[in-house]
Design a protein around this motif. Sequence first.
Motif, PDB file in Angstrom:
ATOM      1  N   LEU A  54       7.590   2.197   3.698  1.00 21.55           N
ATOM      2  CA  LEU A  54       7.840   2.750   2.365  1.00 21.55           C
ATOM      3  C   LEU A  54       8.127   4.243   2.424  1.00 21.55           C
ATOM      4  O   LEU A  54       8.781   4.787   1.540  1.00 21.55           O
ATOM      5  N   GLY A  55       7.578   4.896   3.442  1.00 21.92           N
ATOM      6  CA  GLY A  55       7.931   6.297   3.660  1.00 21.92           C
ATOM      7  C   GLY A  55       7.032   7.329   3.035  1.00 21.92           C
ATOM      8  O   GLY A  55       6.873   8.420   3.566  1.00 21.92           O
ATOM      9  N   SER A  56       6.403   7.009   1.877  1.00 23.76           N
ATOM     10  CA  SER A  56       5.561   8.012   1.224  1.00 23.76           C
ATOM     11  C   SER A  56       4.456   7.341   0.426  1.00 23.76           C
ATOM     12  O   SER A  56       4.633   6.218  -0.066  1.00 23.76           O
ATOM     13  N   PRO A  57       3.299   8.019   0.258  1.00 20.32           N
ATOM     14  CA  PRO A  57       2.201   7.461  -0.554  1.00 20.32           C
ATOM     15  C   PRO A  57       2.614   7.226  -2.002  1.00 20.32           C
ATOM     16  O   PRO A  57       2.127   6.312  -2.656  1.00 20.32           O
ATOM     17  N   GLU A  58       3.535   8.064  -2.518  1.00 18.81           N
ATOM     18  CA  GLU A  58       3.988   7.907  -3.902  1.00 18.81           C
ATOM     19  C   GLU A  58       4.694   6.567  -4.110  1.00 18.81           C
ATOM     20  O   GLU A  58       4.481   5.878  -5.114  1.00 18.81           O
ATOM     21  N   SER A  59       5.529   6.174  -3.139  1.00 22.59           N
ATOM     22  CA  SER A  59       6.228   4.884  -3.215  1.00 22.59           C
ATOM     23  C   SER A  59       5.234   3.738  -3.193  1.00 22.59           C
ATOM     24  O   SER A  59       5.388   2.743  -3.905  1.00 22.59           O
ATOM     25  N   LEU A  60       4.173   3.876  -2.380  1.00 18.42           N
ATOM     26  CA  LEU A  60       3.145   2.842  -2.281  1.00 18.42           C
ATOM     27  C   LEU A  60       2.426   2.673  -3.609  1.00 18.42           C
ATOM     28  O   LEU A  60       2.193   1.547  -4.067  1.00 18.42           O
ATOM     29  N   GLY A  61       2.056   3.800  -4.252  1.00 19.26           N
ATOM     30  CA  GLY A  61       1.347   3.725  -5.522  1.00 19.26           C
ATOM     31  C   GLY A  61       2.166   3.034  -6.591  1.00 19.26           C
ATOM     32  O   GLY A  61       1.662   2.179  -7.323  1.00 19.26           O
ATOM     33  N   ARG A  62       3.444   3.381  -6.684  1.00 18.54           N
ATOM     34  CA  ARG A  62       4.331   2.762  -7.665  1.00 18.54           C
ATOM     35  C   ARG A  62       4.495   1.270  -7.387  1.00 18.54           C
ATOM     36  O   ARG A  62       4.421   0.442  -8.303  1.00 18.54           O
ATOM     37  N   LEU A  63       4.680   0.925  -6.130  1.00 21.04           N
ATOM     38  CA  LEU A  63       4.872  -0.477  -5.751  1.00 21.04           C
ATOM     39  C   LEU A  63       3.614  -1.293  -6.030  1.00 21.04           C
ATOM     40  O   LEU A  63       3.685  -2.424  -6.531  1.00 21.04           O
ATOM     41  N   GLY A  64       2.438  -0.727  -5.717  1.00 21.83           N
ATOM     42  CA  GLY A  64       1.182  -1.441  -5.918  1.00 21.83           C
ATOM     43  C   GLY A  64       0.907  -1.725  -7.378  1.00 21.83           C
ATOM     44  O   GLY A  64       0.551  -2.854  -7.750  1.00 21.83           O
ATOM     45  N   LEU A  65       1.072  -0.732  -8.229  1.00 18.60           N
ATOM     46  CA  LEU A  65       0.823  -0.906  -9.655  1.00 18.60           C
ATOM     47  C   LEU A  65       1.789  -1.922 -10.258  1.00 18.60           C
ATOM     48  O   LEU A  65       1.414  -2.770 -11.068  1.00 18.60           O
ATOM     49  N   LYS A  66       3.041  -1.822  -9.861  1.00 22.28           N
ATOM     50  CA  LYS A  66       4.061  -2.746 -10.371  1.00 22.28           C
ATOM     51  C   LYS A  66       3.740  -4.186  -9.963  1.00 22.28           C
ATOM     52  O   LYS A  66       3.809  -5.111 -10.775  1.00 22.28           O
ATOM     53  N   THR A  67       3.362  -4.362  -8.695  1.00 22.13           N
ATOM     54  CA  THR A  67       3.055  -5.704  -8.178  1.00 22.13           C
ATOM     55  C   THR A  67       1.877  -6.322  -8.912  1.00 22.13           C
ATOM     56  O   THR A  67       1.939  -7.468  -9.375  1.00 22.13           O
ATOM     57  N   LEU A  68       0.784  -5.582  -9.034  1.00 20.36           N
ATOM     58  CA  LEU A  68      -0.419  -6.112  -9.688  1.00 20.36           C
ATOM     59  C   LEU A  68      -0.169  -6.385 -11.165  1.00 20.36           C
ATOM     60  O   LEU A  68      -0.657  -7.388 -11.707  1.00 20.36           O
ATOM     61  N   ALA A 200      -3.127   5.601   5.984  1.00 18.84           N
ATOM     62  CA  ALA A 200      -3.485   6.636   6.964  1.00 18.84           C
ATOM     63  C   ALA A 200      -2.319   6.916   7.906  1.00 18.84           C
ATOM     64  O   ALA A 200      -2.065   8.064   8.294  1.00 18.84           O
ATOM     65  N   LEU A 201      -1.576   5.851   8.238  1.00 23.20           N
ATOM     66  CA  LEU A 201      -0.437   5.990   9.151  1.00 23.20           C
ATOM     67  C   LEU A 201       0.653   6.888   8.553  1.00 23.20           C
ATOM     68  O   LEU A 201       1.365   7.592   9.282  1.00 23.20           O
ATOM     69  N   LEU A 202       0.771   6.867   7.211  1.00 25.11           N
ATOM     70  CA  LEU A 202       1.776   7.703   6.544  1.00 25.11           C
ATOM     71  C   LEU A 202       1.513   9.199   6.749  1.00 25.11           C
ATOM     72  O   LEU A 202       2.421  10.017   6.609  1.00 25.11           O
ATOM     73  N   TYR A 203       0.276   9.551   7.045  1.00 25.02           N
ATOM     74  CA  TYR A 203      -0.095  10.960   7.196  1.00 25.02           C
ATOM     75  C   TYR A 203      -0.141  11.417   8.651  1.00 25.02           C
ATOM     76  O   TYR A 203      -0.495  12.558   8.930  1.00 25.02           O
ATOM     77  N   ILE A 204       0.202  10.527   9.582  1.00 19.92           N
ATOM     78  CA  ILE A 204       0.242  10.892  10.998  1.00 19.92           C
ATOM     79  C   ILE A 204       1.559  11.635  11.280  1.00 19.92           C
ATOM     80  O   ILE A 204       2.607  11.255  10.746  1.00 19.92           O
TER      81      ILE A 204
END
Length: 455
Positions: A54-68, A200-204
Amino acid sequence: MLLGIVYAVVSVMLGWQRFTADFIAPFGTIFMNLLKLIAVPLVLFSIISGIAGLGSPESLGRLGLKTLAIYLGTTVLAVSLGLLIVNLIKPGESRDSALMLENRIRYELWKKQSGAEDLDDICLTCKPEYAELTAQVSSRMNGTENQDLVASKIEKAKQTQNQGPLAFLVDMVPDNIFTSLNDSKLMIQVIFFGIFFGIALLYIPGERQQVLIDFFQAITDVFLKMVDFVMRVSPFFVFALMAGTISQIAGDDVSKVLPVFRSLGSYTLAVVAGLVIMAFVIYPAIIHFFAPGIRFSEFLKAISPAQLLAFSSSSSAATLPVTIECMEENMKVPKKYTSFVLPIGATVNMDGTSLYQAVAVVFLAQMHGVELSLAQQLTIVLTATLASIGAAAVPSAGLIMLIIVLTSVHLNPAWIAIILPIDRILDMCRTVVNVTGDAMVCTLVAKSESQTETA
């Protein structure tokens, strides 16, 4: 699948049950074991690589909320549809007035013994004219209520109910990931670890991150290839699975198979009608309005291998590797979406199970002459929606959740014994809807995210 059913019936008629149990059914067990072997590590590594992609934590947050949000929305739709159908068809209202009378008295006796809340002002056991019938019913009450199978499921449901309001959060966080990997029922813990690790991997730093992403992606590809190997021989495995299941139901008497397909006909009709409408009316409508350009016929063709496996295995978790492969290979959905949306769906999205619970609760109430109010039916919507999130993606887990829903509206949880004879068949049907719903939501999320990225 059909050959497996035909073979099972013929084998019982010819007395081949021992041969079927010893030499045919084990291949069905091997099939399930292979899929479960692949499912848990595939979920872990695909979620990690998907989140990293996904490339960024922001994309993950948007995707997670949308999915749920979409998963919860379709679950509420499914429960509401189930209530609408069961109230229209009224499958529990028997023409046999004597049977309805006995069932009502049985319910009242249970209510007095358990101290359950009164749902209406009717009291047949208080009337002298029903004293003799009440005594007869009371003497027969030590039947279905005390079956070992029912008792064990009631006990599991009580353990679930006695937990605190935040117990689901505690259950999500593993204290030992290796223990969680060893139990497919703890899939939610594996998903949590995968999401945590992926974030965590996104921040490495860049180079190290890429090395790990390539590593996890390579492992994911290996597991998908294992799925491919298993599915090449799946027709034989599915034959063995169906033959073993039906033969076990029949035992020594082929006539025992017939009630599985024939008994409780109106109830079965109501459940199947709801599942068909959900899968072939509501899902196409959602795709038409929110994912224009995708033809539902093409969607069904793409996921049909996953649907057939869901029907024969009754397990969303076991079907998950095939669902992922269908969405990636046939629907061309990017891996970063399938690896995140589908594993979560297999755990929290149970549209078919939720619909079945709504129909079953009202059906059992109707059977015993209990009229549920609008408020009580709204309680079913809420409880069934929340229960679906905690339902394990394994065969018959819905029965335990059904007990919780029955208890929430003060009905006898032991009534599940009435629908047990046909639960396995309906479990197969509702798992198809569960898997179809997962794939539909994955399609919506991928379409929405691609539009967002384009914009």
